[in-house]
Enzyme design. Structure first.
Site, PDB file in Angstrom:
ATOM      1  N   ASP A  11       0.865  -1.179   0.000  1.00 25.60           N
ATOM      2  CA  ASP A  11       0.000   0.000   0.000  1.00 25.60           C
ATOM      3  C   ASP A  11       0.904   1.232   0.000  1.00 25.60           C
ATOM      4  O   ASP A  11       2.138   1.128  -0.177  1.00 25.60           O
ATOM      5  CB  ASP A  11      -0.997  -0.041   1.176  1.00 25.60           C
ATOM      6  N   CYS A  68       3.145  -3.028   4.060  1.00 23.20           N
ATOM      7  CA  CYS A  68       2.312  -1.882   4.420  1.00 23.20           C
ATOM      8  C   CYS A  68       3.049  -1.132   5.537  1.00 23.20           C
ATOM      9  O   CYS A  68       4.254  -1.326   5.709  1.00 23.20           O
ATOM     10  CB  CYS A  68       0.889  -2.309   4.805  1.00 23.20           C
ATOM     11  N   THR A  70       2.834  -1.262   8.910  1.00 18.96           N
ATOM     12  CA  THR A  70       3.300  -2.155   9.978  1.00 18.96           C
ATOM     13  C   THR A  70       3.521  -3.584   9.505  1.00 18.96           C
ATOM     14  O   THR A  70       4.140  -4.368  10.229  1.00 18.96           O
ATOM     15  CB  THR A  70       2.236  -2.223  11.095  1.00 18.96           C
ATOM     16  N   HIS A 101      10.002 -24.164   8.842  1.00 24.99           N
ATOM     17  CA  HIS A 101       8.982 -24.865   9.627  1.00 24.99           C
ATOM     18  C   HIS A 101       7.555 -24.620   9.128  1.00 24.99           C
ATOM     19  O   HIS A 101       6.699 -25.481   9.303  1.00 24.99           O
ATOM     20  CB  HIS A 101       9.062 -24.435  11.102  1.00 24.99           C
ATOM     21  N   HIS A 136       6.880 -31.079  10.141  1.00 29.58           N
ATOM     22  CA  HIS A 136       6.260 -29.775   9.874  1.00 29.58           C
ATOM     23  C   HIS A 136       5.133 -29.893   8.857  1.00 29.58           C
ATOM     24  O   HIS A 136       4.172 -29.139   8.895  1.00 29.58           O
ATOM     25  CB  HIS A 136       7.316 -28.771   9.397  1.00 29.58           C
TER      26      HIS A 136
HETATM   27  C1  RB5 Z   1      -1.993   2.797   6.473  1.00 32.48           C
HETATM   28  O1  RB5 Z   1      -1.920   4.022   7.108  1.00 32.48           O
HETATM   29  C2  RB5 Z   1      -1.689   1.671   7.453  1.00 32.48           C
HETATM   30  O2  RB5 Z   1      -2.797   1.467   8.276  1.00 32.48           O
HETATM   31  C3  RB5 Z   1      -1.308   0.419   6.704  1.00 32.48           C
HETATM   32  O3  RB5 Z   1      -0.199   0.673   5.921  1.00 32.48           O
HETATM   33  C4  RB5 Z   1      -0.927  -0.773   7.558  1.00 32.48           C
HETATM   34  O4  RB5 Z   1       0.031  -0.430   8.505  1.00 32.48           O
HETATM   35  C5  RB5 Z   1      -2.021  -1.568   8.118  1.00 32.48           C
HETATM   36  O5  RB5 Z   1      -1.825  -2.600   8.769  1.00 32.48           O
END
Ligand code: RB5
Length: 155
Positions: A11, A68, A70, A101, A136
């Site tokens: 994203d 993304c 996080t 695994h 596994h």
């Molecule tokens: C976008 O701001 C953020 O929410 C997305 O990139 C991600 O971290 C979601 O898990």
């Protein structure tokens, strides 16, 4: 199946890291396909997770990478697709184990959590490690059963 084929997606929170890692992969001889997004304009990460996972399955692409902010949202979304085993890894040991695994086929990163060179070392560990099979495989088979019949996901 071309073993050096990888599909990547992100994203807006992850596109710069995706671009960096995509170029590094190409320079190392990987055939890289990018499903987007293409810039900082805000998009919804599930759209890219689902697009990537379906192409990975349909075209038998062995590995995928989703980024993304996080890594959490991409990982949650990707793991909704049957046959996808996505792992969010921020260091190399977890990436190695995700392959050895868990036979993970998609690696997720959080671009707001990890720097580009550390991400490259984590990605390299992921791409260089083979699934160990054996005990596994029987565990993954149980997860596959849960995917096919949600009732069997009950304890
Ligand atoms: C976008 O701001 C953020 O929410 C997305 O990139 C991600 O971290 C979601 O898990």
């Amino acid at each position: 199946m071309d073993p050096k084929r990888i599909i990547i997606g992100s994203d807006h929170g992850g596109w710069e890291l995706k671009d960096f890692l995509g170029r590094r992969l190409s320079a190392k001889g990987w055939s890289v396909e990018d499903v987007g997004c293409e810039g900082p304009t805000s998009v919804d990460y599930p759209d890219y997770a689902i697009r990537l996972c379906h192409r990975l399955k349909q075209e038998e692409i062995p590995r995928g990478m989703l980024i993304c902010g996080t890594g959490i949202g991409m990982c949650i979304a990707a793991n909704k697709v049957p046959g996808i085993r996505a792992a969010l890894c921020q260091e190399a040991y977890s990436a190695q184990m995700a392959r050895a695994h868990n036979d993970a086929n998609v690696l997720c990163f959080g671009a707001r959590v990890i720097g580009p060179e550390l991400a490259w070392s984590v990605l390299s560990a992921f791409l260089d490690t083979e699934f160990e099979q054996g005990r596994h495989q029987q565990r993954l088979s149980k997860i596959a059963v849960m995917e096919n019949d949600r009732d069997l996901a009950k304890p």
